[in-house]
Design a protein around this motif. Structure first.
Motif, PDB file in Angstrom:
ATOM      1  N   TYR A 192       0.826  -1.209   0.000  1.00 53.01           N
ATOM      2  CA  TYR A 192       0.000   0.000   0.000  1.00 53.01           C
ATOM      3  C   TYR A 192       0.859   1.256   0.000  1.00 53.01           C
ATOM      4  O   TYR A 192       0.675   2.163  -0.816  1.00 53.01           O
ATOM      5  N   TYR A 193       1.829   1.310   0.915  1.00 50.71           N
ATOM      6  CA  TYR A 193       2.626   2.528   1.047  1.00 50.71           C
ATOM      7  C   TYR A 193       3.672   2.660  -0.052  1.00 50.71           C
ATOM      8  O   TYR A 193       4.183   3.763  -0.287  1.00 50.71           O
ATOM      9  N   SER A 194       4.008   1.583  -0.720  1.00 52.99           N
ATOM     10  CA  SER A 194       4.891   1.707  -1.883  1.00 52.99           C
ATOM     11  C   SER A 194       4.238   2.564  -2.960  1.00 52.99           C
ATOM     12  O   SER A 194       4.901   3.348  -3.648  1.00 52.99           O
ATOM     13  N   VAL A 195       2.932   2.438  -3.096  1.00 51.70           N
ATOM     14  CA  VAL A 195       2.193   3.231  -4.084  1.00 51.70           C
ATOM     15  C   VAL A 195       1.908   4.626  -3.553  1.00 51.70           C
ATOM     16  O   VAL A 195       2.206   5.634  -4.204  1.00 51.70           O
ATOM     17  N   LEU A 196       1.330   4.712  -2.333  1.00 53.24           N
ATOM     18  CA  LEU A 196       0.897   6.015  -1.814  1.00 53.24           C
ATOM     19  C   LEU A 196       2.072   6.950  -1.537  1.00 53.24           C
ATOM     20  O   LEU A 196       2.020   8.143  -1.840  1.00 53.24           O
ATOM     21  N   THR A 197       3.138   6.431  -0.943  1.00 55.55           N
ATOM     22  CA  THR A 197       4.293   7.286  -0.657  1.00 55.55           C
ATOM     23  C   THR A 197       4.948   7.752  -1.944  1.00 55.55           C
ATOM     24  O   THR A 197       5.396   8.908  -2.051  1.00 55.55           O
ATOM     25  N   LEU A 198       5.035   6.872  -2.928  1.00 53.37           N
ATOM     26  CA  LEU A 198       5.598   7.257  -4.218  1.00 53.37           C
ATOM     27  C   LEU A 198       4.805   8.409  -4.825  1.00 53.37           C
ATOM     28  O   LEU A 198       5.383   9.415  -5.269  1.00 53.37           O
ATOM     29  N   LEU A 199       3.472   8.305  -4.835  1.00 55.66           N
ATOM     30  CA  LEU A 199       2.641   9.360  -5.416  1.00 55.66           C
ATOM     31  C   LEU A 199       2.765  10.663  -4.630  1.00 55.66           C
ATOM     32  O   LEU A 199       2.799  11.749  -5.213  1.00 55.66           O
ATOM     33  N   MET A 200       2.836  10.552  -3.313  1.00 57.14           N
ATOM     34  CA  MET A 200       2.957  11.753  -2.488  1.00 57.14           C
ATOM     35  C   MET A 200       4.276  12.487  -2.778  1.00 57.14           C
ATOM     36  O   MET A 200       4.293  13.708  -2.955  1.00 57.14           O
ATOM     37  N   VAL A 201       5.371  11.743  -2.840  1.00 54.35           N
ATOM     38  CA  VAL A 201       6.676  12.365  -3.060  1.00 54.35           C
ATOM     39  C   VAL A 201       6.763  12.949  -4.469  1.00 54.35           C
ATOM     40  O   VAL A 201       7.291  14.050  -4.671  1.00 54.35           O
ATOM     41  N   VAL A 202       6.234  12.231  -5.448  1.00 51.97           N
ATOM     42  CA  VAL A 202       6.263  12.751  -6.818  1.00 51.97           C
ATOM     43  C   VAL A 202       5.454  14.036  -6.922  1.00 51.97           C
ATOM     44  O   VAL A 202       5.829  14.965  -7.649  1.00 51.97           O
ATOM     45  N   SER A 203       4.340  14.116  -6.171  1.00 51.26           N
ATOM     46  CA  SER A 203       3.537  15.341  -6.212  1.00 51.26           C
ATOM     47  C   SER A 203       4.316  16.538  -5.676  1.00 51.26           C
ATOM     48  O   SER A 203       4.060  17.682  -6.056  1.00 51.26           O
ATOM     49  N   GLU A 204       5.277  16.287  -4.788  1.00 52.27           N
ATOM     50  CA  GLU A 204       6.138  17.376  -4.315  1.00 52.27           C
ATOM     51  C   GLU A 204       7.051  17.901  -5.415  1.00 52.27           C
ATOM     52  O   GLU A 204       7.627  18.988  -5.298  1.00 52.27           O
ATOM     53  N   GLY A 205       7.160  17.128  -6.480  1.00 49.12           N
ATOM     54  CA  GLY A 205       7.932  17.586  -7.632  1.00 49.12           C
ATOM     55  C   GLY A 205       7.337  18.809  -8.296  1.00 49.12           C
ATOM     56  O   GLY A 205       7.956  19.391  -9.202  1.00 49.12           O
TER      57      GLY A 205
END
Length: 377
Positions: free
Chosen positions: A186-199
């Motif tokens: 779950y967090y492999s997907v959600l954390t990835l999306l969250m960090v990319v959004s900081e881009g």
């Protein structure tokens, strides 16, 4: 060609910045394993919240018996509590009193109709906690229709008649076979999306005006249009974000054992679109908010809000009212849909939502960009 050269140099600039590499690659890899360990039991309990479903199976043939057998399996019992009713009036009364959330009906002689090449239907009623039942029924229908095709039975076979009026929300969707994602998945997907959004911060710097720097003078004094340079920078930054996604996916899959066992091409397309969206969001924010600090602060705030609304803490924290325009939510649903076999209509809706938000962001950004002048040139 000029756009590609601009993209190339922007990509090199980002990849040489050690601070950006740490923020977009090292940070999510570290956080994923911490969250995956800390929230494992809590996450499992969220997904095990049972939906109360009633059913009326009037068919006495293989369609009805096969569905009853599936509902009695341990995997389904983990996530759905079912109750059988003799007639539809009893199910409606139970739904009104809150004993069940919804119910479905398998009409009489459905098996016979299929054997004769005629259509049959499973009718779903109710307006509460409907998504999980939709997933289970769609899975059963797909398997039954596949068996019918293999047996040489023609016709429309089984279809799902959904009378629930269910809106475009899929938060409680899990695989029909009840293969629940672990916390690390779950967090492999959600954390990835969250960090990319900081881009989005990278997008902000693409259109920032810095009077103390001569970079704008150097760039815009070239025999190249403003649009070429900015589009090239957007492309280069987006590809850098996409590269960080690839590194994170590979690392979490082979080191942490996270589940990325789906159509990797579709997952890649989703992450690529999401990368472009995040850069575009940063560009749009700074075009409408002249202060660099304010634009960056709002970008980080939006990341936190969108991540939490999309279930970034646990699935139970998702805020459906905000997810209608939440790109993290649409990307999450699409990726989980590929990994855990959500119905095609769910994948199409989430993909359409992600593309619609992306189109809206870039339309607003480019309309505003037409009126921007760089005073320090």
């Amino acid at each position: 060609m000029k756009i590609l050269w601009s993209a190339y140099y922007e990509f090199l600039k980002q990849i040489r910045d050690i601070r950006i590499l740490i923020a977009l690659i090292v940070f999510p890899i570290s956080i994923i394993v911490l969250l995956g360990t800390a929230f494992d039991n809590k996450l499992t309990e969220d997904f095990k919240e049972k939906v109360k479903t009633g059913y009326i199976i009037l068919d006495k043939g293989q369609v009805g018996k096969g569905l009853e057998q599936m509902l009695e399996t341990d995997e389904i019992k983990k996530i759905i509590r079912t109750e059988s009713y003799v007639n539809e009036m009893d199910a409606i009364s139970a739904m009104k009193t809150g004993k069940i959330d919804n119910y479905f009906v398998v009409e009489e002689n459905s098996t016979k109709a299929i054997m004769n090449g005629k259509p049959a239907a499973i009718r779903l009623e109710g307006r509460k906690n409907i998504e999980l039942v939709q997933t289970v029924l769609n899975s059963y229908i797909s398997k039954s229709n596949a068996i019918a095709v293999a047996s040489g039975i023609s016709g429309d076979r089984i279809k799902l008649e959904d009378h629930s009026g269910n809106p475009n929300y899929f938060e409680r969707m899990v695989p029909a076979a009840a293969k629940l994602p672990r916390a690390i998945d779950y967090y492999s997907v959600l954390t990835l999306l969250m960090v990319v959004s900081e881009g989005a911060i990278l997008g902000i710097f693409i259109v920032s005006k810095n009077p103390e720097s001569n970079i704008q003078i150097r760039l815009y004094s070239l025999p190249t249009s403003q649009w070429t340079i900015i589009c090239g920078n957007i492309l280069g930054s987006s590809m850098f974000l996409f590269l960080s996604c690839i590194v994170t996916v590979i690392f979490t899959k082979f080191v942490y054992g996270a589940n990325w066992d789906g159509n990797i091409a579709l997952i890649g397309v989703a992450l690529l679109i999401f990368s472009f969206l995040c850069i575009g969001m940063g560009v749009m924010l700074h075009l409408f908010i002249s202060s660099l600090a304010s634009a960056m602060g709002l970008a980080l705030l939006l990341t936190v809000v969108m991540s939490n609304a999309g279930g970034g803490i646990t699935p139970a924290t998702a805020l459906q009212s905000l997810n209608i325009v939440n790109p993290i939510y649409y990307a999450k649903v699409f990726i989980f849909g590929i990994l855990y076999n959500y119905p095609d209509r769910v994948l199409l809706r989430s993909a359409a939502g992600l593309l619609a938000v992306t189109a809206a962001v870039y339309a607003a950004a480019f309309l505003k960009l037409r009126r921007v002048n760089y005073d320090n040139i």
